[in-house]
Design a protein around this motif. Sequence first.
Motif, PDB file in Angstrom:
ATOM      1  N   UNK A  12       0.842  -1.203   0.000  1.00  0.00           N
ATOM      2  CA  UNK A  12       0.000   0.000   0.000  1.00  0.00           C
ATOM      3  C   UNK A  12       0.872   1.246   0.000  1.00  0.00           C
ATOM      4  N   UNK A  13       1.907   1.255   0.804  1.00  0.00           N
ATOM      5  CA  UNK A  13       2.824   2.393   0.863  1.00  0.00           C
ATOM      6  C   UNK A  13       3.560   2.562  -0.456  1.00  0.00           C
ATOM      7  N   UNK A  14       3.972   1.468  -1.069  1.00  0.00           N
ATOM      8  CA  UNK A  14       4.737   1.529  -2.315  1.00  0.00           C
ATOM      9  C   UNK A  14       3.901   2.067  -3.469  1.00  0.00           C
ATOM     10  N   UNK A  15       2.596   1.885  -3.428  1.00  0.00           N
ATOM     11  CA  UNK A  15       1.752   2.382  -4.517  1.00  0.00           C
ATOM     12  C   UNK A  15       1.738   3.902  -4.580  1.00  0.00           C
ATOM     13  N   UNK A  16       2.059   4.545  -3.498  1.00  0.00           N
ATOM     14  CA  UNK A  16       2.039   6.018  -3.476  1.00  0.00           C
ATOM     15  C   UNK A  16       3.141   6.637  -4.320  1.00  0.00           C
ATOM     16  N   UNK A  17       4.233   5.904  -4.531  1.00  0.00           N
ATOM     17  CA  UNK A  17       5.357   6.452  -5.301  1.00  0.00           C
ATOM     18  C   UNK A  17       5.575   5.745  -6.636  1.00  0.00           C
TER      19      UNK A  17
END
Length: 85
Positions: A12-17
Amino acid sequence: MSWTWEYAFSAVEATRTAPPAFLTEVEHKAAELVRAAEARYLHGRAYTRDDPKGGDITVRGGMFTYQTVVRSECVYVVQITYLGF
């Protein structure tokens, strides 16, 4: 309940970048995994064995790791790795 897929944990965090084109590739492949799991495990909620082993899938731009949880009728994208190729 019908089969779905979702991002889990650090994915989920990686999708932001991650670039949108890469995420589209991941999402298309995850949808394919859902269709395959739905066909293989017709009675997912009643499944009593261990969940199948997950795996790594290469897509344009990188790769992702997934895990299928049959009793939840869900394919989880556990990690995504954007490599830029």
